[in-house]
Design an enzyme around this catalytic site. Structure first.
Site, PDB file in Angstrom:
ATOM      1  N   GLU A  99      29.115  52.158  -3.293  1.00 60.56           N
ATOM      2  CA  GLU A  99      29.899  53.439  -4.448  1.00 60.56           C
ATOM      3  C   GLU A  99      30.789  52.777  -5.557  1.00 60.56           C
ATOM      4  OE1 GLU A  99      31.617  58.468  -4.692  1.00 60.56           O
ATOM      5  OE2 GLU A  99      31.061  57.067  -2.384  1.00 60.56           O
ATOM      6  N   ARG A 157      16.484  47.919  11.254  1.00 63.57           N
ATOM      7  CA  ARG A 157      17.840  47.889  11.633  1.00 63.57           C
ATOM      8  C   ARG A 157      17.642  47.804   9.793  1.00 63.57           C
ATOM      9  NH1 ARG A 157      18.569  44.656  16.157  1.00 63.57           N
ATOM     10  NH2 ARG A 157      19.535  43.070  15.478  1.00 63.57           N
ATOM     11  N   HIS A 177      35.980  52.272   1.032  1.00 63.60           N
ATOM     12  CA  HIS A 177      35.245  52.728   2.065  1.00 63.60           C
ATOM     13  C   HIS A 177      33.870  52.548   2.502  1.00 63.60           C
ATOM     14  CE1 HIS A 177      34.444  55.672  -0.577  1.00 63.60           C
ATOM     15  NE2 HIS A 177      33.058  56.081   0.363  1.00 63.60           N
ATOM     16  N   GLU A 220      33.158  47.271  16.597  1.00 63.98           N
ATOM     17  CA  GLU A 220      33.376  45.967  17.063  1.00 63.98           C
ATOM     18  C   GLU A 220      35.293  45.979  17.650  1.00 63.98           C
ATOM     19  OE1 GLU A 220      32.883  41.401  16.015  1.00 63.98           O
ATOM     20  OE2 GLU A 220      32.551  42.561  15.167  1.00 63.98           O
ATOM     21  N   ARG A 277      26.588  59.044   8.050  1.00 59.61           N
ATOM     22  CA  ARG A 277      27.398  60.391   8.929  1.00 59.61           C
ATOM     23  C   ARG A 277      27.501  60.634   9.979  1.00 59.61           C
ATOM     24  NH1 ARG A 277      22.951  58.426   5.507  1.00 59.61           N
ATOM     25  NH2 ARG A 277      22.392  59.438   3.218  1.00 59.61           N
TER      26      ARG A 277
END
Length: 322
Positions: free
Chosen positions: A311, A93, A12, A143, A16
């Site tokens: 993660e 960025r 995944h 996108e 936020r």
């Protein structure tokens, strides 16, 4: 070196969000994501979204590719000052976008416009007429690229949509490619070099076919996949002493705000995988959370060379929670 079995996948990407009552329906109604699981904790909630396919039917959310994790810190929906860093401003960025590939891009764009979805770039804008960028309610870029799966003239079906990739900018591609390939087990699917604009794109994902040859995948095949990461290298950053690096999405230093959270690798035996990383990298392993040491057990967080978090978790995490 860490060893990689067929259970390894990019599970995944975490973003936020301000208000789940707005953002979750945005993705389910406009892009066809399904809400797979909701996990509520004291201070925050996680909403796990993904596409239902024949391949992942019946699988636990953490055993799937192409999951979008929306992280809501409780109370932000009522805070008029709260905003997120979408990663594409003039400062701070780093993270660039997520990508959904669709069956018919013209029809998909038309449908989204009819649903009042905002766009950063429509198909007709600019020189690239085969790519569009929609905006989610938090300002993140999405996108849109065509995968042409079961394409029908003037129609679009979310049954063919894929959560294809997540883009992050990197300072030094040699260091990043070494990390993602040799530490995490990704394969380099393809490279796209843009001489005029002076940047290169590296697309990586998990591929467990022993006969797979890296850097040979066609765009047509790549667009049909899920669980990829796109590393964007703007030429010269690796040797520029003035370049301060990219924002990792989590830091609040120098006035930065948070947005992008992390990507995630899942596998059958994450404890052994984390141990192997430690054995390989030693003190060079940049753990923000070591295995099983956080409030939520059964996870770890490792930083890549640019400070982005990955993660690491098992493919059965929270399998008993619905």
């Amino acid at each position: 070196m860490p060893s990689f079995d067929k259970s390894f996948l990019m599970n995944h990407t975490c973003l936020r969000i301000k208000d789940p009552k707005v953002t979750v329906p945005f993705y389910t109604e406009n892009f066809g994501f399904k809400l797979l699981n909701t996990f509520k904790f004291d201070d925050f909630s996680l909403y796990m979204l993904g596409y239902e396919t024949v391949e992942n039917k019946g699988l636990n959310w953490s055993a799937r590719q192409g999951v979008l994790e929306l992280c809501h810190n409780h109370g932000t929906e009522n805070d008029p000052e709260f905003t997120v860093n979408h990663g594409n401003g003039t400062e701070h960025r780093g993270f660039g976008h997520i990508c959904v590939t669709v069956d018919n891009i013209e029809a998909a764009e038309k449908k989204l416009i009819a649903n009042n979805v905002k766009f950063q770039k429509k198909l007709a804008d600019g020189r690239q007429k085969n790519i569009a960028f929609a905006l989610d309610p938090n300002g993140y870029w999405i996108e849109l690229v065509e995968n042409a799966i079961d394409k029908v003239e003037a129609k679009t079906s979310v049954a063919s949509y894929k959560f294809n990739h997540t883009m992050i900018r990197v300072k030094d591609p040699e260091k990043s490619l070494d990390f993602y390939r040799n530490v995490l087990g990704f394969k380099l699917f393809s490279t796209s070099k843009h001489e005029n604009a002076k940047f290169t794109l590296y697309f990586l994902g998990f591929e467990h076919d022993p006969d797979f040859k890296e850097d040979t995948m066609s765009n047509e095949e790549r667009f049909k996949r899920e669980g990829l990461i796109e590393l964007t290298h703007n030429w010269g950053t690796e040797s520029d002493p003035e370049f301060k690096g990219y924002h990792n999405g989590n830091s609040t230093e120098n006035g930065a705000i948070q947005g992008f959270g992390h990507t995630c690798v899942s596998c059958k035996d994450p404890a052994t995988f984390c141990k192997q990383i430690d054995e390989e990298l030693g003190d060079k392993a940049d753990w923000s959370l070591k295995w099983n040491q956080g409030n939520i057990k059964g996870i770890a967080f490792l930083r890549d060379p640019d400070g982005y978090s990955i993660e690491i978790l098992g493919d059965d995490l929270f399998a008993d929670q619905k």
